[in-house]
Design a protein around this motif. Structure first.
Motif, PDB file in Angstrom:
ATOM      1  N   GLY A   1       0.208  -5.377   2.812  1.00 10.88           N
ATOM      2  CA  GLY A   1      -0.529  -4.519   1.773  1.00 10.88           C
ATOM      3  C   GLY A   1      -1.878  -5.378   2.008  1.00 10.88           C
ATOM      4  O   GLY A   1      -2.727  -5.078   0.822  1.00 10.88           O
ATOM      5  N   LEU A  26      -5.929  -5.345   2.484  1.00 12.44           N
ATOM      6  CA  LEU A  26      -6.771  -4.302   2.670  1.00 12.44           C
ATOM      7  C   LEU A  26      -8.212  -4.705   2.874  1.00 12.44           C
ATOM      8  O   LEU A  26      -8.463  -5.877   2.191  1.00 12.44           O
ATOM      9  CB  LEU A  26      -6.945  -3.226   1.639  1.00 12.44           C
ATOM     10  CG  LEU A  26      -5.663  -2.190   1.697  1.00 12.44           C
ATOM     11  CD1 LEU A  26      -6.033  -1.228   0.383  1.00 12.44           C
ATOM     12  CD2 LEU A  26      -5.311  -1.207   2.653  1.00 12.44           C
ATOM     13  N   THR A  62       0.931  -1.220  -0.038  1.00 10.25           N
ATOM     14  CA  THR A  62       0.062   0.106  -0.117  1.00 10.25           C
ATOM     15  C   THR A  62       0.741   1.387   0.043  1.00 10.25           C
ATOM     16  O   THR A  62       0.330   2.283  -0.481  1.00 10.25           O
ATOM     17  CB  THR A  62      -0.893   0.221   1.323  1.00 10.25           C
ATOM     18  OG1 THR A  62      -0.058  -0.019   2.423  1.00 10.25           O
ATOM     19  CG2 THR A  62      -1.698  -1.352   1.238  1.00 10.25           C
TER      20      THR A  62
END
Length: 237
Positions: free
Chosen positions: A158, A160, A68
């Motif tokens: 990363g 989400l 991210t």
């Protein structure tokens, strides 16, 4: 109508009213990221669903292969040996009932909250505080688990959690504008595949309606959804 700044007007003039090929759109996204801070790359996707029906709701997670670009602060609520396990696995904040009390009093210095299933009855009382902020642990979001080491590693790397809002629109940050267009494309492809894979059972007709990307302070750029869905992973890697 809010006044559009001269800066944004100039950026909007660079964007044509057309469906852009994904890689072209992401190069343009970077070109229109002119704020004085590192902007996020955002996706805004309208789906053919009505989330007021339980069989048309979308809530899931996506693992972004390129990360991210953010430092994710993870808090864990657990008991016994699981507290030490979470701490050893890299959690930033760890606790049991005392952490629940601190959060209830306003402590919110974390980006992701993970809890073990045995403490969820106590964590439930935080629902009104955490729910509106998207921080409430949930099994669907992968944040209620006994596999603390795995969950902590995934979210820091990363992973989400996202959901469609009440109008059927998904808003997801899929990287930073400092990423290359190719890396942004890998993350965007992972997002598209996740949304397709988790299509709600009650979704009828055309599932993908519109797909826009933008920098945080930049103009919206329309993506050719068909081109993105047809893209092979080898092309995006």
């Amino acid at each position: 109508m809010p006044k559009v700044s001269r800066r944004l007007q100039g950026l909007q003039a660079k964007v044509e009213e057309k469906d852009y090929h994904p890689l072209e759109a992401l190069a343009l996204l970077k070109d229109t990221a002119t704020a004085k801070f590192t902007e996020a790359a955002e996706a805004h996707i309208r789906l053919g669903i009505d989330p007021k029906y339980t069989d048309q709701q979308l809530r899931t997670t996506v693992a972004l292969p390129k990360g991210t670009g953010q430092i994710v602060r993870v808090a864990v609520i657990a008991r016994g040996e699981k507290v030490n396990e979470a701490s050893n696995a890299g959690a930033d904040i760890v606790g049991s009932e005392e952490l629940i009390d601190e959060i209830q009093k306003g402590r919110l210095d974390f980006d992701k909250l993970i809890a073990t299933p045995d403490v969820m009855p106590q964590v439930a009382r935080l629902g009104k505080l955490l729910g509106p902020r998207g921080l409430m642990p949930s099994p669907k979001g992968g944040t209620v688990t006994f596999d603390l080491a795995g969950a902590i590693a995934e979210f820091k790397a990363g992973k989400l959690e996202f959901r469609a809002d009440r109008t059927g629109i998904v808003h997801v940050m899929f990287g930073k504008t400092t990423f290359s267009p190719e890396d942004l494309l890998v993350n965007l492809k992972a997002l598209q595949e996740t949304i397709d894979r988790n299509r709600p059972s009650g979704a009828k007709g055309r599932y993908w309606r519109t797909f826009y990307v933008s920098a945080t302070m930049g103009p919206s750029i329309k993506i050719d959804v068909t081109a993105l869905r047809d893209l092979k992973l080898s092309e995006a890697a």
